[in-house]
Each structure stands twice: as structure tokens, then as C-alpha cells.
Write a protein that holds these residues in place. Structure first.
Motif, PDB file in Angstrom:
ATOM      1  N   LYS A 131      -0.067   5.136  -2.080  1.00  0.00           N
ATOM      2  CA  LYS A 131      -0.621   4.456  -3.256  1.00  0.00           C
ATOM      3  C   LYS A 131      -1.910   3.744  -2.772  1.00  0.00           C
ATOM      4  O   LYS A 131      -1.657   3.203  -1.512  1.00  0.00           O
ATOM      5  N   LYS A 132      -2.873   3.390  -3.546  1.00  0.00           N
ATOM      6  CA  LYS A 132      -4.029   2.572  -2.943  1.00  0.00           C
ATOM      7  C   LYS A 132      -3.817   1.286  -2.510  1.00  0.00           C
ATOM      8  O   LYS A 132      -4.217   0.810  -1.511  1.00  0.00           O
ATOM      9  N   ARG A 133      -2.758   0.638  -3.177  1.00  0.00           N
ATOM     10  CA  ARG A 133      -2.353  -0.702  -2.710  1.00  0.00           C
ATOM     11  C   ARG A 133      -1.493  -0.772  -1.360  1.00  0.00           C
ATOM     12  O   ARG A 133      -1.826  -1.337  -0.652  1.00  0.00           O
ATOM     13  N   GLU A 134      -0.695   0.231  -1.228  1.00  0.00           N
ATOM     14  CA  GLU A 134       0.051   0.600  -0.032  1.00  0.00           C
ATOM     15  C   GLU A 134      -0.997   0.952   1.179  1.00  0.00           C
ATOM     16  O   GLU A 134      -0.664   0.075   2.316  1.00  0.00           O
ATOM     17  N   ALA A 135      -1.927   1.746   0.935  1.00  0.00           N
ATOM     18  CA  ALA A 135      -2.787   2.094   1.887  1.00  0.00           C
ATOM     19  C   ALA A 135      -3.575   0.809   2.236  1.00  0.00           C
ATOM     20  O   ALA A 135      -4.015   0.765   3.403  1.00  0.00           O
ATOM     21  N   GLU A 136      -4.187   0.253   1.473  1.00  0.00           N
ATOM     22  CA  GLU A 136      -4.954  -1.083   1.711  1.00  0.00           C
ATOM     23  C   GLU A 136      -3.999  -2.266   2.581  1.00  0.00           C
ATOM     24  O   GLU A 136      -4.385  -2.940   3.333  1.00  0.00           O
ATOM     25  N   ALA A 137      -2.565  -2.217   2.218  1.00  0.00           N
ATOM     26  CA  ALA A 137      -1.799  -3.224   2.898  1.00  0.00           C
ATOM     27  C   ALA A 137      -1.624  -2.876   4.271  1.00  0.00           C
ATOM     28  O   ALA A 137      -1.493  -3.478   5.422  1.00  0.00           O
ATOM     29  N   GLU A 138      -1.509  -1.442   4.611  1.00  0.00           N
ATOM     30  CA  GLU A 138      -1.533  -0.669   5.771  1.00  0.00           C
ATOM     31  C   GLU A 138      -2.845  -0.843   6.585  1.00  0.00           C
ATOM     32  O   GLU A 138      -2.548  -1.281   7.652  1.00  0.00           O
ATOM     33  N   ARG A 139      -3.689  -0.933   6.276  1.00  0.00           N
ATOM     34  CA  ARG A 139      -5.402  -1.392   6.731  1.00  0.00           C
ATOM     35  C   ARG A 139      -5.261  -2.868   7.388  1.00  0.00           C
ATOM     36  O   ARG A 139      -5.439  -2.985   8.127  1.00  0.00           O
ATOM     37  N   ARG A 140      -5.004  -3.644   6.229  1.00  0.00           N
ATOM     38  CA  ARG A 140      -4.802  -4.978   6.471  1.00  0.00           C
ATOM     39  C   ARG A 140      -3.788  -5.211   7.825  1.00  0.00           C
ATOM     40  O   ARG A 140      -4.147  -6.261   8.676  1.00  0.00           O
TER      41      ARG A 140
END
Length: 70
Positions: free
Chosen positions: A2-11
Motif C-alpha cells: 500500500k502507498k502508506r506502507e511504501a512511504e514508511a519503508e522509504r522513510r
């Protein structure tokens, strides 16, 4: 992913990379080259995470010296 999970991984990736750089003692340019990332992107993420108040935690080893008289 999911988009939120992908952003959390990038962070998480960038926070860990920035912390590793802080411990490396290398210039941003040298560190980024060795790790295959662009320095402009490194600076962007470092600024973004700092502005959000995200701690860029890293450990520092300190050696305590006994006191002595001169």
C-alpha cells in the motif's frame, strides 16, 4: 504494498542511511557514491526528516578519561 506502507519503508530506509552516514565520518558525496544514491536526494531526505522532527538517532561511543592533575 500500500502507498502508506511504501512511504514508511522509504522513510525508514533514508533515516537509517542518514544515521549510517553520521557514523561514517565521510563526506556526503563519498558516502552517497559508495551507497549508490544521489547526494541531492540525500540532502532532500535529511532536510525532510529533520523538518518533521523525526529523530535521526545514531549511537556514539564515548570514552571517559580519568581526571588528572597538571
Amino acid at each position: 504494498m500500500k502507498k502508506r506502507e511504501a512511504e514508511a519503508e522509504r522513510r525508514k530506509f533514508w533515516a537509517e542511511l542518514i544515521a549510517r552516514h553520521a557514523q561514517s565520518g565521510k563526506t556526503v558525496e563519498a558516502f552517497c557514491q559508495e551507497n549508490g544514491v544521489g547526494s541531492p536526494l540525500f540532502y532532500t531526505w535529511r532536510k525532510r526528516l529533520a523538518a518533521e522532527g523525526k529523530p535521526l538517532a545514531f549511537e556514539v561511543e564515548v570514552e571517559v578519561m580519568p581526571e588528572f592533575e597538571l
